[in-house]
Design a protein around this motif. Structure first.
Motif, short mmCIF file in Angstrom:
data_model
loop_
_atom_site.label_atom_id
_atom_site.label_comp_id
_atom_site.label_asym_id
_atom_site.label_seq_id
_atom_site.Cartn_x
_atom_site.Cartn_y
_atom_site.Cartn_z
N SER A 34 51.11 75.40 68.19
CA SER A 34 52.02 74.69 69.09
C SER A 34 51.84 73.19 68.85
CB SER A 34 51.73 75.03 70.56
OG SER A 34 50.39 74.69 70.90
N TYR A 35 52.86 72.44 69.17
CA TYR A 35 52.77 70.99 68.97
C TYR A 35 53.51 70.27 70.09
CZ TYR A 35 57.62 71.08 67.32
OH TYR A 35 58.98 71.25 67.24
N VAL A 36 53.21 69.00 70.22
CA VAL A 36 53.92 68.14 71.15
C VAL A 36 53.94 66.74 70.54
CG1 VAL A 36 51.84 67.55 72.47
CG2 VAL A 36 54.09 67.36 73.56
N VAL A 37 55.04 66.03 70.74
CA VAL A 37 55.24 64.71 70.12
C VAL A 37 54.84 63.61 71.10
CG1 VAL A 37 56.95 63.13 69.14
CG2 VAL A 37 57.09 65.59 68.66
N LEU A 38 54.11 62.62 70.59
CA LEU A 38 53.74 61.45 71.39
C LEU A 38 54.76 60.34 71.15
CD1 LEU A 38 51.63 60.09 73.26
CD2 LEU A 38 50.47 59.29 71.17
N GLN A 39 55.32 59.80 72.24
CA GLN A 39 56.32 58.76 72.14
C GLN A 39 55.84 57.46 72.77
OE1 GLN A 39 59.85 60.43 74.04
NE2 GLN A 39 60.54 61.29 72.07
N TYR A 40 56.32 56.36 72.18
CA TYR A 40 56.04 55.03 72.72
C TYR A 40 57.31 54.49 73.37
CZ TYR A 40 55.29 50.00 72.99
OH TYR A 40 55.19 48.70 73.44
N ARG A 41 57.18 54.03 74.61
CA ARG A 41 58.31 53.43 75.33
C ARG A 41 57.95 51.99 75.65
NH1 ARG A 41 60.06 58.42 79.43
NH2 ARG A 41 60.21 60.00 77.78
N HIS A 42 58.60 51.07 74.95
CA HIS A 42 58.29 49.65 75.12
C HIS A 42 58.69 49.16 76.51
CE1 HIS A 42 57.18 45.75 73.55
NE2 HIS A 42 58.33 45.23 74.01
N MET A 81 60.25 55.76 70.90
CA MET A 81 60.00 55.90 69.46
C MET A 81 58.86 56.88 69.27
SD MET A 81 58.90 53.09 66.56
CE MET A 81 60.49 52.25 66.59
N ASN A 82 59.06 57.86 68.41
CA ASN A 82 57.99 58.82 68.13
C ASN A 82 56.86 58.13 67.36
OD1 ASN A 82 59.70 60.70 69.26
ND2 ASN A 82 60.32 61.60 67.31
N VAL A 83 55.63 58.29 67.84
CA VAL A 83 54.50 57.63 67.18
C VAL A 83 53.40 58.60 66.76
CG1 VAL A 83 54.89 55.42 68.31
CG2 VAL A 83 53.40 57.11 69.41
N GLY A 84 53.49 59.86 67.17
CA GLY A 84 52.43 60.79 66.79
C GLY A 84 52.77 62.23 67.12
N VAL A 85 51.95 63.13 66.59
CA VAL A 85 52.10 64.57 66.85
C VAL A 85 50.72 65.16 67.11
CG1 VAL A 85 52.80 66.80 65.91
CG2 VAL A 85 54.13 64.76 65.35
#
Length: 273
Positions: free
Chosen positions: A7-15, A23-27
């Motif tokens: 399983s995975y989940v995406v890490l996002q950055y919100r300025h 913006m996606n910054v990691g998994v």
């Protein structure tokens, strides 16, 4: 297909969390069958810095490193996890949903024959898809070295050069262009004609690290680094910093821009006779 569920989940950055742009910054990928739990992220430079010039890159990098370390500790204590652990559940247990700039999104999963390879694939899909298409330097180190090689040949010096490998307890450091007259004079081209700040820093740090690994050879060798500047004008300040970083490394390397490579030739000529 044989493999293990993941399983995975995406890490996002919100300025600006109020706007909601992300913006996606990691998994983060979790694969219980391989006891694999890893967070792969970009740092606060590159595309993020270009999109948000006012970003505090150091603070973001520090937060991401702390997250990577935390998930590394969780993976090391895998016996505490369930055999059906999900990336999203683990992720939100570490970084909860709130008004901070880092948030989790787009949970998913599948079957993987290799968790590590799947991690790279997911990172490329969700994070690296629009990165600069220039993973390598626009010019190679050898192309930069050619600017001094021509001058060494004109001075009838290059014919005395040979390949030299410095062997230390930490590993071998090869120099393709070296001349010995009492001590080894090792000349190397270093191209900083790179895609971004981060790649330039990684290259300079790697080369400085090699100098540290052979620091005990002080007095028996002298390195000369002929550096090639980037074509992008916005990278020139970083270029100057990378030259300074190399100059601060052990063995007192002489670091000059390729346009000043005559300085290296003069130094070699002075000890060659």
């Amino acid at each position: 297909m044989k493999g293990h569920s993941y399983s995975y989940v995406v890490l996002q950055y919100r300025h600006d969390v109020w706007i909601g742009e992300a913006m996606n910054v990691g998994v983060l990928l979790c694969c219980p069958g391989e006891r694999f739990l890893k967070l792969k992220c970009r740092r606060g430079r590159g595309r993020i810095a270009q999109a948000y010039p006012g970003i505090d890159a150091a603070a973001l990098t520090g937060t991401i490193r702390a997250l990577e370390h935390r998930f590394g500790r969780i993976e090391a204590g895998w016996d505490m996890l369930s055999s059906v652990a999900k990336a999203g559940d683990i992720a939100r247990g570490v970084l909860r949903a709130d008004a901070s700039s880092l948030q989790w999104a787009m949970d998913g999963g599948g079957i993987a024959s290799s968790a590590a390879e799947t991690m790279d694939m997911l990172y490329d899909r969700f994070v690296g898809l629009y990165d600069d298409e220039a993973p390598r330097d626009a010019r190679t180190d050898e192309q930069v070295f050619d600017t001094v090689k021509v001058k060494l040949e004109a001075a009838q010096l290059y014919k005395r050069f040979e390949r030299h490998v410095v062997r230390s307890e930490f590993g071998d450091v090869p120099f393709d262009h070296a001349f010995k007259n009492g001590v080894w004079h090792c000349v190397q081209g270093v191209s900083f004609d790179s895609a971004n700040h981060e790649r330039m820093l990684e290259k300079a740090q790697k080369l400085a690290g090699k100098m540290h690994s052979i620091a005990s050879f002080r007095g028996s060798m002298r390195p000369y680094f002929v550096t090639g500047k980037p074509q992008r004008s916005d990278l020139l300040p970083q270029y100057g910093k990378m030259q300074a970083l190399l100059r601060s490394s052990p063995l007192d390397p002489l670091v000059v821009d390729e346009h000043d490579s005559s300085i290296v030739v003069d130094h070699i000529a002075a000890v060659a006779h």
